[in-house]
Enzyme design. Structure first.
Site, PDB file in Angstrom:
ATOM      1  N   ASP A 203       0.866  -1.190   0.000  1.00  0.00           N
ATOM      2  CA  ASP A 203       0.000   0.000   0.000  1.00  0.00           C
ATOM      3  C   ASP A 203       0.893   1.227   0.000  1.00  0.00           C
ATOM      4  O   ASP A 203       2.124   1.101  -0.105  1.00  0.00           O
ATOM      5  CB  ASP A 203      -0.958  -0.018   1.210  1.00  0.00           C
ATOM      6  CG  ASP A 203      -2.313   0.588   0.849  1.00  0.00           C
ATOM      7  OD1 ASP A 203      -2.330   1.757   0.439  1.00  0.00           O
ATOM      8  OD2 ASP A 203      -3.340  -0.102   0.968  1.00  0.00           O
ATOM      9  N   HIS A 277      -3.120   3.137  -4.570  1.00  0.00           N
ATOM     10  CA  HIS A 277      -2.476   2.692  -3.317  1.00  0.00           C
ATOM     11  C   HIS A 277      -1.041   2.219  -3.557  1.00  0.00           C
ATOM     12  O   HIS A 277      -0.581   1.287  -2.896  1.00  0.00           O
ATOM     13  CB  HIS A 277      -3.296   1.567  -2.669  1.00  0.00           C
ATOM     14  CG  HIS A 277      -4.578   2.046  -2.039  1.00  0.00           C
ATOM     15  ND1 HIS A 277      -4.644   2.519  -0.769  1.00  0.00           N
ATOM     16  CD2 HIS A 277      -5.839   2.120  -2.531  1.00  0.00           C
ATOM     17  CE1 HIS A 277      -5.903   2.872  -0.477  1.00  0.00           C
ATOM     18  NE2 HIS A 277      -6.648   2.633  -1.546  1.00  0.00           N
ATOM     19  N   GLU A 355     -10.048   2.455  -5.027  1.00  0.00           N
ATOM     20  CA  GLU A 355      -9.700   3.850  -4.740  1.00  0.00           C
ATOM     21  C   GLU A 355      -8.522   4.354  -5.572  1.00  0.00           C
ATOM     22  O   GLU A 355      -7.612   4.994  -5.034  1.00  0.00           O
ATOM     23  CB  GLU A 355      -9.396   4.002  -3.245  1.00  0.00           C
ATOM     24  CG  GLU A 355     -10.597   3.672  -2.383  1.00  0.00           C
ATOM     25  CD  GLU A 355     -10.299   3.724  -0.887  1.00  0.00           C
ATOM     26  OE1 GLU A 355     -11.173   4.177  -0.137  1.00  0.00           O
ATOM     27  OE2 GLU A 355      -9.202   3.296  -0.459  1.00  0.00           O
TER      28      GLU A 355
HETATM   29  C1  ACM Z   1     -11.018  -0.645   0.650  1.00  0.00           C
HETATM   30  O1  ACM Z   1     -11.524  -0.601   1.791  1.00  0.00           O
HETATM   31  N1  ACM Z   1     -10.418   0.432   0.151  1.00  0.00           N
HETATM   32  C2  ACM Z   1     -11.067  -1.838  -0.154  1.00  0.00           C
END
Ligand code: ACM
Length: 636
Positions: A203, A277, A355
């Protein structure tokens, strides 16, 4: 005579009814498919003989059973393959029992013997877990416990899971957890018959898996600055700040953890979260971003890197997305997934997809060229292009792709599986499109959310109480269950800095998840469940494992009654009493007992509350400013 029979029948009915509503007769979590209680008990002998087949796949199961039956008792145990008269027997069925399937078991505890039978070793492991939960809580002790009657109630259990995918997701990027802590996590989840660890390995805050062909990922990408406070609001990174927090798993570590999990019948789903991410990867290899200047980026230490606009949209403040228009990105991902595929035997690889900020893509000339060349009409389709390329890489490694529900937005290969997290919507849509689905909706199973009142809990942006988690059903209404592989709870660790807080956040909500993914829907019962949770807490006290007591603590419902504050209090469990004070002192059971909605005295500034059952304090004291209640009730 008739009258006597009638009254006796009434008596039996009353006893049965009482048994239904008083404490449950066992504390097994998740609730078994069938459990019948018989007369009598099995008393553990001081010389325990366990009969079990000599199978490598059973070695850990036998060690677990032997350790638990000897360490807390001080008794001796031996294992034999050949003693039909042994009092404790683990049996692999010669003819498979179709009812219990691959993971099910039958457990019979009689006065003279305990027999666990299953079609496969995994079933015996689960049978042993249930057996241990039938023993007194001191069975969890790491030293000899004295004064305990080592008895097991006579029962007959037939048990098997509702779903084949029973997972917990563990984020080790935001905060790093050691190899031993991951192993402990596996032991803890397996106790409740979870069989899948979704390991969130990468991440913005750290790349945690050694990739030998890309050494910068762990040389640079695994390290950030250690900061304390409220993660997400830390000060911007300075060039001279030390990179003093982080860590990663070597490939030998990964192999060891995979083997450890396998012995406990847990598969590991590795996640490499792309294209969003991805700041840690971009810091390691700046050419992976579309944006010039990425060589000045730092792995995120908890400073703000995204603007959230409150309606599900967001923009990134630094370019943390891999560039979909760069062939270097696909070469990079080929290398990463070659090594990941070789390390993890599980059939799926999770590729993230959630995201992904696209505001830097929008500015990129290379992305514009790609859109023209491929006929992509918007940024969703650009991500769709990326996901299809990633899908090809994953299948070239002999694996199947799974991703967060955003992967549906730009179109994804028909054989991709979808993990629904933004509520149930994505899962419902994916199932309609005939994708395989794993349900992990924020609404029910985000175990990083607060579980009690925000006045008391370390701050997170949302709340998920135990009773809401217990309502999780992996098959949403109207969905064909054949597309639902199962469900999982997700533990993101931005606000979980250490293993003690990790335990606090997981338990007891993961108990609720375990019943939702293992037990038949009709066997779930909130009242029974909470009583069993209390029994499990006793085990955790012995284990010195941390858990949240939020289910005992008052829920405040402040109301605006014509400009006046009315305060209603409740708890998630009933049969407990709430005591309160408005005079700033700490209430106990000698204080006023709450029995109906009340007003605060005219000049009161603080409401303090605490719960008891009889003389036993159950939850923590909560101190709630009256001003805060007024604010919540929108009273100025
Ligand atoms: C997530 O909670 N961004 C998968």
């Amino acid at each position: 005579m008739k009258k006597t029979v009638f009254f006796f029948s009434c008596y039996l009915l009353c006893v049965a009814a009482f048994a239904q509503t008083s404490s449950p007769r066992h504390s097994i979590i998740p609730e078994p498919v069938k459990i019948a209680h018989n007369q009598g008990t099995f008393t553990l002998p001081e010389n325990i003989v366990i009969e079990a087949p000599n199978l490598p796949a059973l070695a850990t199961t036998i060690t677990l059973l032997k350790d638990r039956l000897t360490i807390p008792t001080g008794y001796k145990a031996s294992v034999t393959t050949n003693a039909a008269t042994a009092p404790i027997r683990l049996v692999i069925n010669k003819t498979a029992n179709a009812e219990i399937g691959k993971e099910g078991y039958q457990l019979t505890v009689g006065k003279d013997a305990v027999v666990i039978s299953a079609n496969e070793p995994g079933g015996l492991y689960y049978g042993v877990q249930s057996l241990l939960q039938l023993l007194p809580s001191e069975i969890e002790s790491k030293a000899v416990a004295t004064g305990v009657k080592w008895e097991i109630p006579a029962v007959e259990v037939t048990d098997y899971p509702r779903f084949g995918w029973r997972g917990l997701m563990f984020d080790v990027s935001r905060h790093f957890f050691t190899k031993q802590e991951v192993k402990d996590f596996i032991d803890n989840m397996a106790r409740y018959k979870f069989n899948l660890l979704h390991w969130h390995l990468t991440d913005d805050e750290g790349w945690r898996i050694e990739i030998k062909s890309l050494p910068n990922l762990t040389k640079k990408g695994a390290w950030r600055t250690d900061k304390s406070g409220y993660f997400g609001t830390f000060s911007a990174p300075l060039p001279n700040e030390p990179l003093n927090y982080g860590g990663f798993y070597t490939q030998d570590d990964i192999k060891e953890v995979v083997q450890y999990a396998k012995e406990r019948f847990v598969n590991i789903l590795p996640e490499v979260d792309v294209p969003g991410h991805s700041l840690a990867a971009i810091v390691s290899y700046p050419e992976l971003a579309c944006t010039p200047g990425a060589e000045n980026y730092r792995v995120r230490s908890g400073e703000k890197i995204m603007d959230w606009h409150g309606n599900g949209t967001f923009t990134a403040l630094v370019d943390n997305s891999l560039c979909p228009a760069s062939e270097k990105v696909y070469t990079f991902l080929d290398k990463v997934f070659t090594e990941v595929a070789a390390l993890f035997p599980f059939e799926y690889i999770h590729v993230g997809g959630d995201e992904c900020a696209k505001n830097f893509w929008e500015k990129s000339a290379d992305v514009k060229t790609l859109m023209k060349k491929e006929g992509l009409k918007d940024m969703h389709e650009v991500q769709g292009y990326f996901e299809k390329r990633v899908g090809k890489i994953i299948s070239s490694k002999g694996k199947k792709l799974i991703g967060w529900d955003e992967i549906l937005e730009g179109g994804v290969a028909a054989d991709a599986a979808v993990m629904s997290w933004r509520g149930e919507k994505g899962g419902i849509e994916a199932a309609k499109l005939k994708h395989e689905v794993v349900m992990s909706p924020t609404t029910f199973v985000y175990l990083d959310y607060m579980q009690g009142d925000p006045i008391l809990e370390p701050r997170v942006y949302a709340t998920l109480r135990l009773n809401k988690a217990y309502q999780f059903d992996p098959v949403p209404a109207g969905v064909d269950p054949k597309y639902i592989k199962g469900g999982q709870g997700n533990i993101w660790t931005e606000q979980i800095p250490n293993v003690r807080h990790l335990e606090y956040m997981i338990w007891p909500r993961a108990f609720a998840v375990s019943e939702s993914v293992w037990s038949p829907r009709e066997k779930k019962n909130w009242k029974n469940f909470t009583q069993k949770v209390e029994q499990q807490f006793k085990r955790y006290d012995v284990l010195e494992m941390k858990y949240a007591t939020s289910m005992f603590e008052p829920i405040f419902t402040p109301k605006n009654k014509a400009g006046k504050l009315e305060i209603e209090l409740a708890t998630e469990v009933d049969d407990i009493d709430i005591y309160y004070s408005f005079d700033n002192s700490f209430p106990d059971r000698f204080y006023p007992k709450y029995n109906k909605p009340m007003e605060a005295p005219k000049d009161a500034v603080m409401l303090r509350v605490v719960t008891y059952r009889g003389k036993e304090q159950l939850g923590r004291v909560i101190s709630m400013p009256v001003e805060e209640l007024k604010k919540r009730a929108k009273i100025s």
